[in-house]
Design a protein around this motif. Structure first.
Motif, mmCIF file in Angstrom:
data_model
loop_
_atom_site.group_PDB
_atom_site.id
_atom_site.type_symbol
_atom_site.label_atom_id
_atom_site.label_comp_id
_atom_site.label_asym_id
_atom_site.label_seq_id
_atom_site.Cartn_x
_atom_site.Cartn_y
_atom_site.Cartn_z
ATOM 1 N N LYS A 135 1.551 6.894 -6.786
ATOM 2 C CA LYS A 135 0.607 7.744 -7.294
ATOM 3 C C LYS A 135 1.400 9.032 -6.953
ATOM 4 O O LYS A 135 0.757 10.269 -7.967
ATOM 5 C CB LYS A 135 -0.828 7.413 -6.576
ATOM 6 C CG LYS A 135 -1.622 6.103 -7.149
ATOM 7 C CD LYS A 135 -3.057 6.008 -6.736
ATOM 8 C CE LYS A 135 -3.258 4.831 -7.055
ATOM 9 N NZ LYS A 135 -4.214 4.880 -8.280
ATOM 10 N N ILE A 136 1.768 9.150 -5.868
ATOM 11 C CA ILE A 136 2.211 10.799 -5.712
ATOM 12 C C ILE A 136 3.531 11.121 -6.948
ATOM 13 O O ILE A 136 3.293 12.227 -7.167
ATOM 14 C CB ILE A 136 3.045 10.859 -4.309
ATOM 15 C CG1 ILE A 136 1.834 10.719 -3.338
ATOM 16 C CG2 ILE A 136 3.646 11.892 -4.087
ATOM 17 C CD1 ILE A 136 2.342 10.536 -1.812
ATOM 18 N N ASP A 137 4.245 9.988 -7.154
ATOM 19 C CA ASP A 137 5.385 10.219 -8.206
ATOM 20 C C ASP A 137 4.493 10.725 -9.564
ATOM 21 O O ASP A 137 5.006 11.560 -10.280
ATOM 22 C CB ASP A 137 6.389 9.309 -8.296
ATOM 23 C CG ASP A 137 7.116 8.985 -7.126
ATOM 24 O OD1 ASP A 137 7.271 9.932 -6.364
ATOM 25 O OD2 ASP A 137 7.690 7.819 -6.785
ATOM 26 N N GLN A 138 3.599 9.950 -9.871
ATOM 27 C CA GLN A 138 2.653 10.135 -11.081
ATOM 28 C C GLN A 138 2.273 11.434 -11.103
ATOM 29 O O GLN A 138 2.053 12.090 -12.192
ATOM 30 C CB GLN A 138 1.714 9.077 -11.176
ATOM 31 C CG GLN A 138 2.271 7.644 -11.626
ATOM 32 C CD GLN A 138 1.025 6.948 -11.980
ATOM 33 O OE1 GLN A 138 -0.088 7.326 -11.458
ATOM 34 N NE2 GLN A 138 1.128 5.647 -12.487
ATOM 35 N N ASN A 139 1.635 11.846 -9.956
ATOM 36 C CA ASN A 139 1.155 13.260 -10.181
ATOM 37 C C ASN A 139 2.061 14.536 -9.726
ATOM 38 O O ASN A 139 1.655 15.569 -10.060
ATOM 39 C CB ASN A 139 0.094 13.417 -8.963
ATOM 40 C CG ASN A 139 -1.113 12.437 -9.056
ATOM 41 O OD1 ASN A 139 -1.694 12.130 -10.203
ATOM 42 N ND2 ASN A 139 -1.745 12.159 -8.073
ATOM 43 N N ILE A 146 0.618 -1.242 0.051
ATOM 44 C CA ILE A 146 0.058 -0.151 0.065
ATOM 45 C C ILE A 146 0.719 1.327 0.055
ATOM 46 O O ILE A 146 0.470 2.217 -0.645
ATOM 47 C CB ILE A 146 -0.987 -0.120 1.411
ATOM 48 C CG1 ILE A 146 -1.994 -1.150 1.068
ATOM 49 C CG2 ILE A 146 -1.739 1.207 1.504
ATOM 50 C CD1 ILE A 146 -2.885 -1.701 2.335
ATOM 51 N N ASP A 147 1.817 1.137 0.888
ATOM 52 C CA ASP A 147 2.711 2.481 1.113
ATOM 53 C C ASP A 147 3.258 2.673 -0.713
ATOM 54 O O ASP A 147 3.635 3.367 -0.854
ATOM 55 C CB ASP A 147 3.908 2.374 1.962
ATOM 56 C CG ASP A 147 3.466 2.244 3.286
ATOM 57 O OD1 ASP A 147 2.290 2.895 3.518
ATOM 58 O OD2 ASP A 147 4.021 1.817 4.240
ATOM 59 N N GLN A 148 3.844 1.572 -1.114
ATOM 60 C CA GLN A 148 4.561 1.777 -2.387
ATOM 61 C C GLN A 148 3.405 2.341 -3.533
ATOM 62 O O GLN A 148 3.717 3.008 -4.336
ATOM 63 C CB GLN A 148 5.086 0.326 -2.955
ATOM 64 C CG GLN A 148 6.265 -0.152 -2.231
ATOM 65 C CD GLN A 148 6.612 -1.528 -2.636
ATOM 66 O OE1 GLN A 148 6.133 -2.417 -3.434
ATOM 67 N NE2 GLN A 148 7.660 -2.064 -1.911
#
Length: 98
Positions: A89-93, A82-84
């Protein structure tokens, strides 16, 4: 004129939503479990709704503590997957990591 029709449309939509909400709340109130239903099931509460019977302040405190412990346990059991996924998703945004 166009604004007036828009306002009328919004008022009609609000009235429809209000009526539906009123009907839903009225039906929910009529399905409330009674004291006999919870005591007939051995004090386990409404099995269909999953609401345990709470008869004393001590039982209420025990139930609140159990619920708090369950929530804490679930929050701490977060898997690395889940952390990964959250990091991905944070990196994608393009957002900065905390």
């Amino acid at each position: 004129m166009r604004g007036a029709w828009g306002l009328i449309g919004l008022l009609i939509a609000l009235a429809v939503v209000g009526l539906v909400a009123k009907q839903r709340l009225a039906t929910m109130g009529s399905h409330a479990p009674t004291a006999n239903a919870s005591s007939a099931s051995g004090g386990l509460g409404d099995a269909a709704g999953g609401h345990p019977a709470v008869d004393t302040p001590q039982q209420r405190r025990q139930l609140e503590q159990k619920m708090q412990d369950d929530v804490n346990r679930l929050m701490q059991s977060r898997t690395p997957a889940i952390d990964q996924e959250v990091d991905r998703k944070i990196d994608q945004n393009g957002d900065a990591k905390p």
